[in-house]
Design a protein around this motif. Structure first.
Motif, short mmCIF file in Angstrom:
data_model
loop_
_atom_site.label_atom_id
_atom_site.label_comp_id
_atom_site.label_asym_id
_atom_site.label_seq_id
_atom_site.Cartn_x
_atom_site.Cartn_y
_atom_site.Cartn_z
N ASP A 88 -7.99 -14.26 -2.57
CA ASP A 88 -7.52 -13.99 -1.23
C ASP A 88 -8.70 -14.07 -0.28
O ASP A 88 -9.86 -14.08 -0.70
CB ASP A 88 -6.85 -12.62 -1.17
CG ASP A 88 -5.56 -12.57 -1.98
OD1 ASP A 88 -4.89 -13.61 -2.08
OD2 ASP A 88 -5.23 -11.49 -2.51
N THR A 119 -3.33 -14.00 0.32
CA THR A 119 -3.33 -12.98 1.35
C THR A 119 -4.54 -13.22 2.24
O THR A 119 -5.66 -13.43 1.74
CB THR A 119 -3.39 -11.58 0.74
OG1 THR A 119 -2.22 -11.37 -0.07
CG2 THR A 119 -3.45 -10.51 1.83
N TYR A 121 -6.56 -11.35 4.74
CA TYR A 121 -6.94 -10.11 5.41
C TYR A 121 -7.74 -10.44 6.67
O TYR A 121 -8.66 -11.25 6.64
CB TYR A 121 -7.79 -9.24 4.48
CG TYR A 121 -7.06 -8.76 3.25
CD1 TYR A 121 -6.24 -7.63 3.31
CD2 TYR A 121 -7.19 -9.43 2.03
CE1 TYR A 121 -5.57 -7.18 2.18
CE2 TYR A 121 -6.52 -8.99 0.90
CZ TYR A 121 -5.71 -7.87 0.98
OH TYR A 121 -5.03 -7.44 -0.14
N TRP A 184 -7.04 1.74 0.80
CA TRP A 184 -6.72 0.34 0.53
C TRP A 184 -5.30 -0.01 0.93
O TRP A 184 -5.04 -1.08 1.47
CB TRP A 184 -6.95 0.05 -0.95
CG TRP A 184 -6.72 -1.38 -1.32
CD1 TRP A 184 -5.66 -1.90 -1.99
CD2 TRP A 184 -7.56 -2.48 -0.99
NE1 TRP A 184 -5.79 -3.26 -2.11
CE2 TRP A 184 -6.95 -3.64 -1.51
CE3 TRP A 184 -8.78 -2.62 -0.31
CZ2 TRP A 184 -7.50 -4.91 -1.38
CZ3 TRP A 184 -9.34 -3.88 -0.19
CH2 TRP A 184 -8.70 -5.01 -0.71
N GLU A 185 -4.36 0.90 0.70
CA GLU A 185 -2.95 0.60 1.02
C GLU A 185 -2.75 0.34 2.50
O GLU A 185 -1.87 -0.42 2.89
CB GLU A 185 -2.06 1.77 0.57
CG GLU A 185 -2.12 2.04 -0.90
CD GLU A 185 -0.78 1.93 -1.58
OE1 GLU A 185 0.23 1.94 -0.87
OE2 GLU A 185 -0.76 1.80 -2.80
N THR A 187 -4.50 -1.37 4.40
CA THR A 187 -4.86 -2.75 4.74
C THR A 187 -3.77 -3.75 4.39
O THR A 187 -3.88 -4.93 4.75
CB THR A 187 -6.16 -3.17 4.02
OG1 THR A 187 -5.91 -3.29 2.60
CG2 THR A 187 -7.28 -2.17 4.26
N GLN A 188 -2.75 -3.32 3.69
CA GLN A 188 -1.70 -4.25 3.23
C GLN A 188 -0.68 -4.45 4.35
O GLN A 188 0.16 -3.60 4.59
CB GLN A 188 -1.04 -3.72 1.97
CG GLN A 188 -2.02 -3.35 0.86
CD GLN A 188 -2.93 -4.50 0.49
OE1 GLN A 188 -2.48 -5.57 0.07
NE2 GLN A 188 -4.23 -4.29 0.62
N ARG A 189 -0.76 -5.59 5.03
CA ARG A 189 0.09 -5.90 6.18
C ARG A 189 0.86 -7.18 5.93
O ARG A 189 0.30 -8.15 5.41
CB ARG A 189 -0.76 -6.06 7.44
CG ARG A 189 -1.69 -4.88 7.72
CD ARG A 189 -0.96 -3.73 8.35
NE ARG A 189 -1.78 -2.50 8.35
CZ ARG A 189 -1.44 -1.38 8.92
NH1 ARG A 189 -0.28 -1.31 9.56
NH2 ARG A 189 -2.21 -0.32 8.85
N GLU A 190 2.13 -7.19 6.32
CA GLU A 190 2.95 -8.37 6.05
C GLU A 190 2.42 -9.61 6.75
O GLU A 190 2.56 -10.73 6.26
CB GLU A 190 4.40 -8.12 6.46
CG GLU A 190 4.61 -7.91 7.94
CD GLU A 190 6.09 -7.87 8.30
OE1 GLU A 190 6.86 -8.68 7.76
OE2 GLU A 190 6.46 -7.00 9.12
#
Length: 280
Positions: A88, A119, A121, A184-185, A187-190
């Protein structure tokens, strides 16, 4: 997990027309934040090109320097794809700029890159979320450029701003601080699962949203149908990727390019049939 952080320096701001003249990538491990490997290329564009004085004043890369030290993007293409294989990506404003300009630079050379199965980021997107509603000591909205973000976390600016390798290293440090602050969670964006090459679209709240233009910020099912038809049929910068996403929202199954524009059934604005789901 291994990520590849990347950044570019370019001849200008138009992602569809300008040239990449420096491309830097750093592979690192998110478990310990240690650098694994890196690549840093000064890119000599193929054919005629110029570097405006205002651009050179920012990144300090001259045409003479590139003629003497640059390598072709075509020449490093296999190494680029091998270096990023299975990883990623991370950037600072790369989803809105560096990834699209990489797409168009490779496209002009007839080369492809795996943009879809990753992904992406973007630490700028995360920083805007982090600073939303916050102001500085003067009551002014916080700046979110890379230097400002780095200074916010570490108390001093980083050296070498606007050299893409130094910008990459600073991006990693900002991302590290964001993860430390929020987890960390967070940072998880659709939106990190989608790159709009022509920058017309983004993903938000489970749908596609216009990222620029008169209806910026509106989901496609809320945008005037005539405006969507203009984007698809008449805007010269629109990519096939965007046409395929918008067409179901204006009652078309396929792109009108190369076909009769009236071909296909028309439905009320915003309706999507099961047959259209294959486009997503």
């Amino acid at each position: 997990m291994q990520l590849v952080a990347f950044d570019t320096e370019t001849t200008g701001l138009d992602v569809q027309k300008e040239h990449i003249i420096q491309l830097s990538l750093v592979k690192f491990d998110t478990d310990n934040w240690q650098v694994i490997d890196q690549r840093d290329w000064y890119i000599l564009p193929e054919g005629e090109f110029s570097i405006p004085a205002e651009a050179e004043a920012v990144h300090h890369i001259s045409k003479d320097f590139l003629l003497e030290n640059g390598v072709s993007l075509r020449g490093v293409y296999e190494e680029l794809t091998a270096f990023t294989d299975g990883c990623d990506m991370l950037s600072y404003n790369g989803n809105g700029y560096d990834a699209p300009i990489l797409y168009y630079n490779l496209k002009r050379l007839g080369l492809k890159f795996d943009f879809e199965d990753r992904t992406w980021y973007d630490a700028l997107v995360l920083e805007r979320i982090h600073t939303a509603g916050k102001v500085d000591e003067n009551g002014e909205r916080l700046h979110n450029n890379l230097t400002s973000a780095y200074t916010r976390y570490y108390g001093h600016p980083f050296e070498g701003a606007h050299n893409s390798l130094d910008d990459v290293m600073a991006t990693i440090e900002v991302f590290k601080a964001q993860v430390a602050a929020h987890g960390w969670e967070w940072t998880q964006r659709e939106e990190f699962g989608f790159i709009s090459y022509d920058r017309w679209l983004c993903r938000k709240n489970g749908t596609y949203v216009l990222a620029m233009g008169n209806s910026k910020g509106m989901s496609l099912d809320m945008v005037d149908r005539g405006y969507l038809e203009w984007i698809v049929d008449k805007c010269p910068s629109t990519e096939e990727q965007t046409r395929e996403i918008i067409n179901p929202f204006i009652g078309r199954y396929t792109s009108p390019f190369g076909l009769n524009p009236s071909r296909g059934k028309r439905r009320p604005k915003g309706t999507i049939s099961d047959a259209d789901l294959c486009l997503f």
